[in-house]
Design an enzyme around this catalytic site. Structure first.
Site, PDB file in Angstrom:
ATOM      1  N   LEU A  33      66.229  54.085  55.181  1.00  0.00           N
ATOM      2  CA  LEU A  33      66.401  53.170  54.310  1.00  0.00           C
ATOM      3  C   LEU A  33      65.328  53.030  53.343  1.00  0.00           C
ATOM      4  O   LEU A  33      65.115  51.988  52.860  1.00  0.00           O
ATOM      5  CB  LEU A  33      67.048  51.858  54.952  1.00  0.00           C
ATOM      6  CG  LEU A  33      68.481  52.102  55.850  1.00  0.00           C
ATOM      7  CD1 LEU A  33      68.651  50.582  56.293  1.00  0.00           C
ATOM      8  CD2 LEU A  33      69.452  52.415  54.874  1.00  0.00           C
ATOM      9  N   ASP A  51      63.914  58.155  60.917  1.00  0.00           N
ATOM     10  CA  ASP A  51      63.145  58.874  60.039  1.00  0.00           C
ATOM     11  C   ASP A  51      63.177  60.218  60.419  1.00  0.00           C
ATOM     12  O   ASP A  51      62.672  60.609  61.664  1.00  0.00           O
ATOM     13  CB  ASP A  51      61.722  58.179  60.119  1.00  0.00           C
ATOM     14  CG  ASP A  51      60.923  58.890  59.053  1.00  0.00           C
ATOM     15  OD1 ASP A  51      61.010  59.904  58.776  1.00  0.00           O
ATOM     16  OD2 ASP A  51      60.107  57.908  58.562  1.00  0.00           O
ATOM     17  N   ILE A  52      63.437  61.355  59.572  1.00  0.00           N
ATOM     18  CA  ILE A  52      63.453  62.660  60.078  1.00  0.00           C
ATOM     19  C   ILE A  52      62.093  63.051  60.291  1.00  0.00           C
ATOM     20  O   ILE A  52      62.067  64.228  60.884  1.00  0.00           O
ATOM     21  CB  ILE A  52      64.250  63.337  58.775  1.00  0.00           C
ATOM     22  CG1 ILE A  52      63.510  63.310  57.438  1.00  0.00           C
ATOM     23  CG2 ILE A  52      65.557  63.097  58.884  1.00  0.00           C
ATOM     24  CD1 ILE A  52      63.922  64.555  56.586  1.00  0.00           C
ATOM     25  N   ALA A  73      68.682  63.682  53.137  1.00  0.00           N
ATOM     26  CA  ALA A  73      67.322  62.693  53.204  1.00  0.00           C
ATOM     27  C   ALA A  73      66.278  63.678  52.516  1.00  0.00           C
ATOM     28  O   ALA A  73      66.149  64.759  52.782  1.00  0.00           O
ATOM     29  CB  ALA A  73      67.095  62.441  54.575  1.00  0.00           C
ATOM     30  N   TYR A 141      57.700  69.096  44.765  1.00  0.00           N
ATOM     31  CA  TYR A 141      58.889  69.026  44.945  1.00  0.00           C
ATOM     32  C   TYR A 141      59.573  70.101  44.981  1.00  0.00           C
ATOM     33  O   TYR A 141      60.505  70.415  46.041  1.00  0.00           O
ATOM     34  CB  TYR A 141      59.807  67.721  44.128  1.00  0.00           C
ATOM     35  CG  TYR A 141      60.933  67.484  44.172  1.00  0.00           C
ATOM     36  CD1 TYR A 141      61.519  66.770  45.092  1.00  0.00           C
ATOM     37  CD2 TYR A 141      62.066  68.209  43.461  1.00  0.00           C
ATOM     38  CE1 TYR A 141      62.890  66.556  45.249  1.00  0.00           C
ATOM     39  CE2 TYR A 141      63.294  68.002  43.532  1.00  0.00           C
ATOM     40  CZ  TYR A 141      63.815  66.985  44.360  1.00  0.00           C
ATOM     41  OH  TYR A 141      65.043  67.010  44.534  1.00  0.00           O
ATOM     42  N   ARG A 277      56.487  63.994  31.257  1.00  0.00           N
ATOM     43  CA  ARG A 277      55.792  63.645  32.392  1.00  0.00           C
ATOM     44  C   ARG A 277      55.374  64.938  33.125  1.00  0.00           C
ATOM     45  O   ARG A 277      56.121  66.034  33.013  1.00  0.00           O
ATOM     46  CB  ARG A 277      56.455  62.599  33.559  1.00  0.00           C
ATOM     47  CG  ARG A 277      56.687  61.420  33.032  1.00  0.00           C
ATOM     48  CD  ARG A 277      58.144  60.892  33.542  1.00  0.00           C
ATOM     49  NE  ARG A 277      59.165  61.977  33.761  1.00  0.00           N
ATOM     50  CZ  ARG A 277      60.267  61.670  34.428  1.00  0.00           C
ATOM     51  NH1 ARG A 277      60.533  60.720  35.230  1.00  0.00           N
ATOM     52  NH2 ARG A 277      61.053  62.740  34.503  1.00  0.00           N
TER      53      ARG A 277
HETATM   54  N1  LIG Z   1      69.802  63.250  42.071  1.00  0.00           N
HETATM   55  C1  LIG Z   1      69.586  64.516  41.799  1.00  0.00           C
HETATM   56  O1  LIG Z   1      70.034  64.639  40.504  1.00  0.00           O
HETATM   57  C2  LIG Z   1      69.276  65.450  42.737  1.00  0.00           C
HETATM   58  C3  LIG Z   1      69.389  67.061  42.150  1.00  0.00           C
HETATM   59  C4  LIG Z   1      69.002  67.884  42.967  1.00  0.00           C
HETATM   60  C5  LIG Z   1      68.726  67.694  44.372  1.00  0.00           C
HETATM   61  N2  LIG Z   1      69.121  66.486  44.866  1.00  0.00           N
HETATM   62  C6  LIG Z   1      68.700  66.274  46.182  1.00  0.00           C
HETATM   63  O2  LIG Z   1      69.822  65.563  46.778  1.00  0.00           O
HETATM   64  C7  LIG Z   1      69.371  64.665  47.888  1.00  0.00           C
HETATM   65  C8  LIG Z   1      69.757  63.009  47.761  1.00  0.00           C
HETATM   66  O3  LIG Z   1      69.239  62.883  46.789  1.00  0.00           O
HETATM   67  P1  LIG Z   1      69.679  61.183  45.844  1.00  0.00           P
HETATM   68  O4  LIG Z   1      69.466  61.450  44.440  1.00  0.00           O
HETATM   69  O5  LIG Z   1      70.634  60.800  46.364  1.00  0.00           O
HETATM   70  O6  LIG Z   1      68.276  60.612  46.600  1.00  0.00           O
HETATM   71  P2  LIG Z   1      68.244  59.133  47.280  1.00  0.00           P
HETATM   72  O7  LIG Z   1      66.909  58.490  47.218  1.00  0.00           O
HETATM   73  O8  LIG Z   1      69.239  58.108  46.815  1.00  0.00           O
HETATM   74  O9  LIG Z   1      68.748  59.704  48.784  1.00  0.00           O
HETATM   75  C9  LIG Z   1      67.777  59.891  49.894  1.00  0.00           C
HETATM   76  C10 LIG Z   1      67.988  59.365  50.948  1.00  0.00           C
HETATM   77  O10 LIG Z   1      67.269  59.804  52.046  1.00  0.00           O
HETATM   78  C11 LIG Z   1      66.724  58.733  52.954  1.00  0.00           C
HETATM   79  N3  LIG Z   1      65.556  59.082  53.248  1.00  0.00           N
HETATM   80  C12 LIG Z   1      64.431  59.438  52.730  1.00  0.00           C
HETATM   81  N4  LIG Z   1      63.377  59.863  53.452  1.00  0.00           N
HETATM   82  C13 LIG Z   1      63.978  59.936  54.633  1.00  0.00           C
HETATM   83  C14 LIG Z   1      63.300  60.104  55.889  1.00  0.00           C
HETATM   84  N5  LIG Z   1      61.949  60.534  56.094  1.00  0.00           N
HETATM   85  N6  LIG Z   1      64.062  60.002  56.895  1.00  0.00           N
HETATM   86  C15 LIG Z   1      65.216  59.508  56.877  1.00  0.00           C
HETATM   87  N7  LIG Z   1      65.770  59.135  55.727  1.00  0.00           N
HETATM   88  C16 LIG Z   1      65.128  59.337  54.692  1.00  0.00           C
HETATM   89  C17 LIG Z   1      66.659  57.611  51.832  1.00  0.00           C
HETATM   90  O11 LIG Z   1      66.726  56.211  52.451  1.00  0.00           O
HETATM   91  C18 LIG Z   1      67.870  57.772  51.001  1.00  0.00           C
HETATM   92  O12 LIG Z   1      69.083  57.072  51.582  1.00  0.00           O
HETATM   93  C19 LIG Z   1      67.730  64.828  47.986  1.00  0.00           C
HETATM   94  O13 LIG Z   1      67.653  65.841  49.104  1.00  0.00           O
HETATM   95  C20 LIG Z   1      67.647  65.387  46.868  1.00  0.00           C
HETATM   96  O14 LIG Z   1      66.326  66.037  46.628  1.00  0.00           O
HETATM   97  C21 LIG Z   1      69.172  65.277  44.072  1.00  0.00           C
END
Ligand SMILES: NC(=O)c1ccc[n+]([C@@H]2O[C@H](COP(=O)([O-])OP(=O)(O)OC[C@H]3O[C@@H](n4cnc5c(N)ncnc54)[C@H](O)[C@@H]3O)[C@@H](O)[C@H]2O)c1
Length: 318
Positions: A33, A51-52, A73, A141, A277
């Site tokens: 969360l 936490d992972i 996550a 990243y 950025r």
């Molecule tokens: N948003 C995009 O356009 C996009 C594009 C490519 C890849 N991704 C990937 O998709 C995935 C989800 O991204 P999102 O945009 O939904 O982000 P988000 O931040 O909404 O979701 C990430 C989730 O992981 C949880 N989290 C973070 N660190 C954690 C930990 N150490 N242990 C347990 N839970 C943890 C967070 O609480 C959150 O619920 C990520 O892996 C991201 O890299 C997203």
């Protein structure tokens, strides 16, 4: 079939959980969360606030015995990964290794991973970019995502853990938070609704901004369902193949809000401007041809359709 979704209270993960539940899967979630929200949790899924990066997640594997692990996550901010690459690697590299070890120990049948086509290819000279393009990650990243892919393939070669890697383009839709990898739709929409003029980041001499492949989150969720149900092992681009400039996107968000009765002054027709950025790339669009052939997936939403549903969600939330 039992699925464990990490990050299942986040933007994309929660939409993926909803799609699994709708299809009748039994779903458990691991989420700390940190950026995810309890309110995103599907009421039929079981949440473990863990936490992972910590060994405590083994208890979840022991109890849930998942068939599939779907890993969403992550530390998701590109600028933060530039400022603090060590923290990024802690979550995005060591976190996935811990999960892969547990998948192996608890006989998980398949690992599904949310990678990034939006960041991994860097400033590719072939667009839309195919999976065979040699990645040139331009930020910690993206480096971590590429390393994760290599660990996944190592676990497949060494232990036979089957996998599907989905390289997403720029994802947008309901529940998105503004500071993620691709939060621009969330940023523009929230600012315009708050009466604040948004800023468009761009490279020198390119005031139209960057070119991105915007993919709606429900299409992304469908790709995850297909990755779960098909027997394929491999890496797939998940995007529309079409590019939209940041300025075009800004105008589409503006138009969508106005079409739904939101009064936005004419002074907002042009956004403020600021420089790109660190870690930003100029053009990114993905060739989704392989996903169409092997997964039977293609984007069903145009940007206009996806923005309409997204804006409805923001309006209902207020
Ligand atoms: N948003 C995009 O356009 C996009 C594009 C490519 C890849 N991704 C990937 O998709 C995935 C989800 O991204 P999102 O945009 O939904 O982000 P988000 O931040 O909404 O979701 C990430 C989730 O992981 C949880 N989290 C973070 N660190 C954690 C930990 N150490 N242990 C347990 N839970 C943890 C967070 O609480 C959150 O619920 C990520 O892996 C991201 O890299 C997203």
């Amino acid at each position: 079939m039992r699925v464990l979704v990490t990050g299942g209270c986040g933007f994309i993960g929660s939409n993926v959980v909803d799609a699994y539940i709708e299809k009748g899967y039994d779903v458990a979630i691991i989420d700390n969360l940190s950026t995810g929200k309890q309110e995103n949790k599907n009421e039929k899924a079981r949440l473990y606030v863990e936490d992972i990066c910590k060994d405590g997640i083994e208890e979840v594997f022991k109890k849930e015995r998942p068939d599939i692990v779907n890993h969403h996550a992550a530390q998701i901010s590109v600028p933060l990964s530039v400022q603090d690459p060590l923290f990024d690697a802690e979550v995005n590299i060591k976190g996935i290794i811990r999960l892969l070890l547990l998948c192996n120990k608890y006989n998980v049948k398949k690992f599904i991973f949310s990678s990034t086509g939006g960041a991994i290819y860097g400033d590719a000279d072939v667009v839309p970019t195919g999976e065979d393009y040699v990645p040139e990650p331009a930020s910690p990243y993206a480096i971590a995502k590429l390393s994760s892919e290599k660990y996944i393939r190592f676990f497949y070669g060494q232990y036979g853990l089957r996998y599907t890697i989905l390289r997403y383009s720029n994802v947008y839709g309901p529940r998105q938070i503004p500071h993620g990898e691709a939060g621009v739709v969330a940023i523009f929409t929230e600012k315009l609704l708050d009466g604040v003029l948004p800023t468009l980041n761009h490279f020198p001499g390119e005031p139209q901004g960057m070119i991105r492949d915007y993919c709606y989150v429900k299409d992304i969720a469908m790709a995850n369902i297909l990755a779960t149900e098909k027997d394929t092992v491999g890496i797939f681009n998940i995007g529309t193949g079409k590019g939209t400039t940041t300025l075009e996107l800004y105008r589409l968000v503006l138009k969508t809000l106005r079409s739904k009765g939101v009064g936005i002054p004419q002074a907002f027709d042009e956004p403020k401007r600021d420089m790109a950025r660190p870690g930003d790339i100029k053009v990114s669009t993905l060739n989704p041809g392989k996903a169409k052939i092997e997964l039977g997936w293609e984007a069903g939403y145009t940007v206009e359709m996806g923005l309409s549903e997204t804006v409805d969600w923001y309006l209902n939330k207020r």
